[in-house]
Design a protein around this motif. Structure first.
Motif, PDB file in Angstrom:
ATOM      1  N   ALA A  46       0.858  -1.297  -0.045  1.00  0.00           N
ATOM      2  CA  ALA A  46      -0.080  -0.038  -0.132  1.00  0.00           C
ATOM      3  C   ALA A  46       0.840   1.179  -0.095  1.00  0.00           C
ATOM      4  N   LYS A  47       2.033   1.260   0.211  1.00  0.00           N
ATOM      5  CA  LYS A  47       3.020   2.232   0.321  1.00  0.00           C
ATOM      6  C   LYS A  47       3.634   2.304  -1.546  1.00  0.00           C
ATOM      7  N   ASN A  48       2.707   3.026  -2.085  1.00  0.00           N
ATOM      8  CA  ASN A  48       2.929   3.208  -3.529  1.00  0.00           C
ATOM      9  C   ASN A  48       2.910   4.517  -3.962  1.00  0.00           C
ATOM     10  N   GLN A  49       2.868   4.870  -5.137  1.00  0.00           N
ATOM     11  CA  GLN A  49       3.010   6.134  -5.834  1.00  0.00           C
ATOM     12  C   GLN A  49       1.681   7.045  -5.261  1.00  0.00           C
ATOM     13  N   LEU A  50       0.748   6.576  -4.844  1.00  0.00           N
ATOM     14  CA  LEU A  50      -0.516   7.328  -4.457  1.00  0.00           C
ATOM     15  C   LEU A  50      -0.466   7.720  -3.290  1.00  0.00           C
ATOM     16  N   THR A  51      -0.018   6.579  -2.382  1.00  0.00           N
ATOM     17  CA  THR A  51       0.082   7.034  -0.787  1.00  0.00           C
ATOM     18  C   THR A  51       1.333   8.005  -0.520  1.00  0.00           C
ATOM     19  N   TYR A  52       2.354   7.451  -1.156  1.00  0.00           N
ATOM     20  CA  TYR A  52       3.417   8.778  -1.151  1.00  0.00           C
ATOM     21  C   TYR A  52       3.330   9.905  -1.771  1.00  0.00           C
ATOM     22  N   GLY A  53       2.505  10.086  -2.653  1.00  0.00           N
ATOM     23  CA  GLY A  53       2.211  11.333  -3.192  1.00  0.00           C
ATOM     24  C   GLY A  53       1.210  11.809  -2.322  1.00  0.00           C
ATOM     25  N   ALA A  54       0.106  11.402  -1.717  1.00  0.00           N
ATOM     26  CA  ALA A  54      -0.790  12.157  -0.957  1.00  0.00           C
ATOM     27  C   ALA A  54      -0.133  12.701   0.397  1.00  0.00           C
ATOM     28  N   LEU A  55       1.006  11.785   1.098  1.00  0.00           N
ATOM     29  CA  LEU A  55       1.699  12.445   2.160  1.00  0.00           C
ATOM     30  C   LEU A  55       2.671  13.513   1.575  1.00  0.00           C
ATOM     31  N   LEU A  56       3.288  13.365   0.531  1.00  0.00           N
ATOM     32  CA  LEU A  56       3.783  14.567  -0.068  1.00  0.00           C
ATOM     33  C   LEU A  56       3.219  15.833  -0.222  1.00  0.00           C
ATOM     34  N   ASN A  57       1.942  15.477  -0.624  1.00  0.00           N
ATOM     35  CA  ASN A  57       1.006  16.850  -0.819  1.00  0.00           C
ATOM     36  C   ASN A  57       0.769  17.485   0.636  1.00  0.00           C
ATOM     37  N   ASN A  79      11.176   5.493  -7.761  1.00  0.00           N
ATOM     38  CA  ASN A  79      10.712   5.500  -9.380  1.00  0.00           C
ATOM     39  C   ASN A  79       9.114   6.051  -8.991  1.00  0.00           C
ATOM     40  N   PHE A  80       8.642   6.611  -7.972  1.00  0.00           N
ATOM     41  CA  PHE A  80       7.388   7.076  -7.754  1.00  0.00           C
ATOM     42  C   PHE A  80       6.929   8.722  -7.985  1.00  0.00           C
ATOM     43  N   ALA A  81       8.080   9.372  -8.539  1.00  0.00           N
ATOM     44  CA  ALA A  81       8.073  10.823  -8.682  1.00  0.00           C
ATOM     45  C   ALA A  81       7.994  11.201 -10.192  1.00  0.00           C
ATOM     46  N   SER A  82       7.751  10.170 -11.118  1.00  0.00           N
ATOM     47  CA  SER A  82       7.831  10.547 -12.578  1.00  0.00           C
ATOM     48  C   SER A  82       6.584  11.038 -13.094  1.00  0.00           C
ATOM     49  N   THR A  83       5.577  11.648 -12.360  1.00  0.00           N
ATOM     50  CA  THR A  83       4.505  12.428 -12.888  1.00  0.00           C
ATOM     51  C   THR A  83       4.787  13.793 -12.667  1.00  0.00           C
ATOM     52  N   SER A  84       3.896  14.614 -13.472  1.00  0.00           N
ATOM     53  CA  SER A  84       3.930  16.308 -12.916  1.00  0.00           C
ATOM     54  C   SER A  84       3.078  16.524 -11.591  1.00  0.00           C
ATOM     55  N   LEU A  85       2.130  15.595 -11.245  1.00  0.00           N
ATOM     56  CA  LEU A  85       1.590  15.936 -10.029  1.00  0.00           C
ATOM     57  C   LEU A  85       2.515  16.048  -8.771  1.00  0.00           C
ATOM     58  N   ASN A  86       3.335  15.217  -8.752  1.00  0.00           N
ATOM     59  CA  ASN A  86       4.390  15.117  -7.468  1.00  0.00           C
ATOM     60  C   ASN A  86       5.312  16.458  -7.689  1.00  0.00           C
ATOM     61  N   TYR A  87       6.093  16.533  -8.984  1.00  0.00           N
ATOM     62  CA  TYR A  87       6.708  17.697  -8.996  1.00  0.00           C
ATOM     63  C   TYR A  87       6.009  19.102  -8.943  1.00  0.00           C
ATOM     64  N   ASN A  88       4.607  19.203  -9.314  1.00  0.00           N
ATOM     65  CA  ASN A  88       4.081  20.242  -9.196  1.00  0.00           C
ATOM     66  C   ASN A  88       3.866  20.583  -7.594  1.00  0.00           C
ATOM     67  N   ASN A  89       3.712  19.705  -6.602  1.00  0.00           N
ATOM     68  CA  ASN A  89       3.574  19.794  -5.388  1.00  0.00           C
ATOM     69  C   ASN A  89       4.994  20.541  -4.741  1.00  0.00           C
ATOM     70  N   ILE A  90       6.188  19.884  -5.261  1.00  0.00           N
ATOM     71  CA  ILE A  90       7.380  20.636  -4.796  1.00  0.00           C
ATOM     72  C   ILE A  90       7.491  21.856  -5.481  1.00  0.00           C
ATOM     73  N   ILE A  91       7.245  22.151  -6.668  1.00  0.00           N
ATOM     74  CA  ILE A  91       7.317  23.431  -7.354  1.00  0.00           C
ATOM     75  C   ILE A  91       6.712  24.288  -6.649  1.00  0.00           C
ATOM     76  N   SER A  92       5.252  24.011  -6.130  1.00  0.00           N
ATOM     77  CA  SER A  92       4.391  25.003  -5.499  1.00  0.00           C
ATOM     78  C   SER A  92       4.753  25.458  -4.071  1.00  0.00           C
ATOM     79  N   LEU A  93       5.497  24.320  -3.599  1.00  0.00           N
ATOM     80  CA  LEU A  93       6.169  24.544  -2.126  1.00  0.00           C
ATOM     81  C   LEU A  93       6.977  25.567  -2.264  1.00  0.00           C
ATOM     82  N   HIS A  94       8.258  25.506  -3.234  1.00  0.00           N
ATOM     83  CA  HIS A  94       9.091  26.599  -3.392  1.00  0.00           C
ATOM     84  C   HIS A  94       8.628  28.018  -3.909  1.00  0.00           C
ATOM     85  N   MET A  95       7.526  27.986  -4.470  1.00  0.00           N
ATOM     86  CA  MET A  95       6.789  29.339  -4.813  1.00  0.00           C
ATOM     87  C   MET A  95       6.439  29.852  -3.572  1.00  0.00           C
TER      88      MET A  95
END
Length: 413
Positions: A46-57, A79-95
């Motif tokens: 269950a610790k996959n791309q979706l749940t990692y992404g949710a916690l990152l958000n 290899n769970f960060a290969s989508t724009s969604l996860n990068y968008n979260n980090i990009i928004s954080l820096h902004m």
């Protein structure tokens, strides 16, 4: 949330997307620690791309920079960060942290890894260049979007562009961008209309603001409070007092639920013209309709009476605000505190300053800044206060060199 509790307690199988939703809900309802503990206790599959992404958000929204970056690095390893969604979260954080240059570097990293940029990524990239005052960079992003995939250039792209141009004072370019918004938007897109009204007002174009409002009213048979609020705020910004009165009365006549935010706009417009009796009548009308004056209302009258040097009346509204406040619900701004105590200092009014600080203490806002300003009043009035040092220690105020110097004057050891 309760439904998911029930499902898990009954042993009902949940999908990986359910786990991700639960992480998000836990963060909102019970806090980040609860969401993190839930994630840590998930079974390995269950610790996959979706749940990692949710916690990152969750980390990014809470501005937990170290945790977010560490988790993101872990996601890259897995290899769970290969989508724009996860990068968008980090990009928004820096902004949000005021680091647009890091957001730009992340987009460059996405390109190197062949991760496709979506509309949100492009819009934030435009904002990044705008934050760096690089209008040419903003325009390059737009050209790239239009050339790569026209679908990504929706109305939000041009609304974003118009906002950037407004901030840069490029009103003609902003209005051209707003014409593109009108071309791209759907006929009954409420949010697009709101942006058009606000941004045309920001370009100081009253005629276009009213034209869009007319189109809006034609598209919607019933207009809600929020839409009227957007229009009233636009007219306030444009200083169209007659138009503001007209649409406020129109709203008051037809509204099904009274919204104090709209009354505050009208109140502020009257106070801007020193029409205090009319402002008070608006507030009385709101009360008669079953509404309650909110903290913004109190602030409007505080600021007005401070401006006209009726500090006694400003203090009365401060008292009214303090009497209504619940824990962590409202605090006077730093500027407002400074203005109050500044007036007391000019008049050498120690009693008024002490009364104001008593109110600050009630809302847990009697800090080192306020104490410093209070001591300035004592110094200006030439008065001593033998107990001041003890009071400061009792309130656990950090002793700055400025405060120490003032204490030597008003209560020498």
């Amino acid at each position: 949330m309760l439904l998911m509790d029930w499902m898990e307690n009954r042993g009902i199988n949940m999908s990986y997307s359910d786990y991700a939703v639960r992480i998000d809900l836990l963060a909102k309802v019970k806090g980040i620690d609860s969401a993190q503990n839930y994630f840590n206790n998930l079974i390995p599959p269950a610790k996959n791309q979706l749940t990692y992404g949710a916690l990152l958000n969750c980390y990014c929204k809470a501005k937990m920079t170290e945790e977010a970056l560490a988790l993101f690095e872990k996601m890259i390893e897995l290899n769970f960060a290969s989508t724009s969604l996860n990068y968008n979260n980090i990009i928004s954080l820096h902004m949000r942290l005021g680091k647009p240059e890091k957001a730009i570097l992340l987009v460059q990293e996405m390109r190197k890894k062949n991760i496709q940029l979506d509309t949100f990524t492009y819009n934030v990239l435009m904002q990044s260049y705008a934050s760096l005052k690089d209008i040419e960079g903003v325009q390059r992003v737009l050209v790239e979007m239009e050339a790569e995939d026209g679908v990504k250039c929706n109305w939000t792209t041009y609304s974003n562009l118009a906002s950037i141009y407004v901030e840069a004072g490029l009103f003609e370019k902003a209005e051209l961008a707003l014409k593109e918004v009108e071309k791209k938007m759907k006929p009954r897109d409420l949010m697009a209309y709101h942006f058009l009204i606000s941004l045309y007002a920001a370009t100081s174009n009253l005629a276009e603001t009213k034209r869009v409002w007319g189109s809006f009213k034609s598209a919607f048979s019933k207009i809600n409070n929020m839409s009227y609020l957007v229009m009233l705020q636009a007219l306030y910004r444009l200083d169209d007092f007659d138009g503001l009165k007209k649409y406020f009365e129109e709203w008051e006549t037809g509204c099904s639920s009274y919204d104090m935010r709209l009354a505050n706009v009208m109140t502020s417009a009257y106070l801007r013209r020193d029409m205090v009796k009319e402002a008070e009548l608006v507030c009385q009308g709101a009360i008669d309709r079953g509404s309650v004056l909110n903290f913004r209302t109190m602030e409007l009258f505080m600021d007005f009476f401070l401006k006209v040097r009726r500090v006694d009346l400003a203090l009365r509204y401060m008292e009214a605000a303090v009497s209504k406040v619940k824990e962590n619900e409202w605090l006077p701004s730093r500027e407002r505190v400074s203005n109050f105590l500044g007036y007391f200092e000019k008049g050498g009014d120690v009693d008024g300053a002490e009364e104001f600080c008593r109110l600050l203490k009630k809302v847990n806002h009697l800090d080192s800044v306020a104490y410093h300003l209070l001591l300035c009043v004592y110094v200006a009035a030439g008065k001593s206060e033998p107990e001041m040092r003890r009071r400061i220690e009792a309130d656990e105020i950090e002793m700055s060199p400025e405060i120490e110097h003032q204490l030597e004057i008003i209560c020498p050891v």
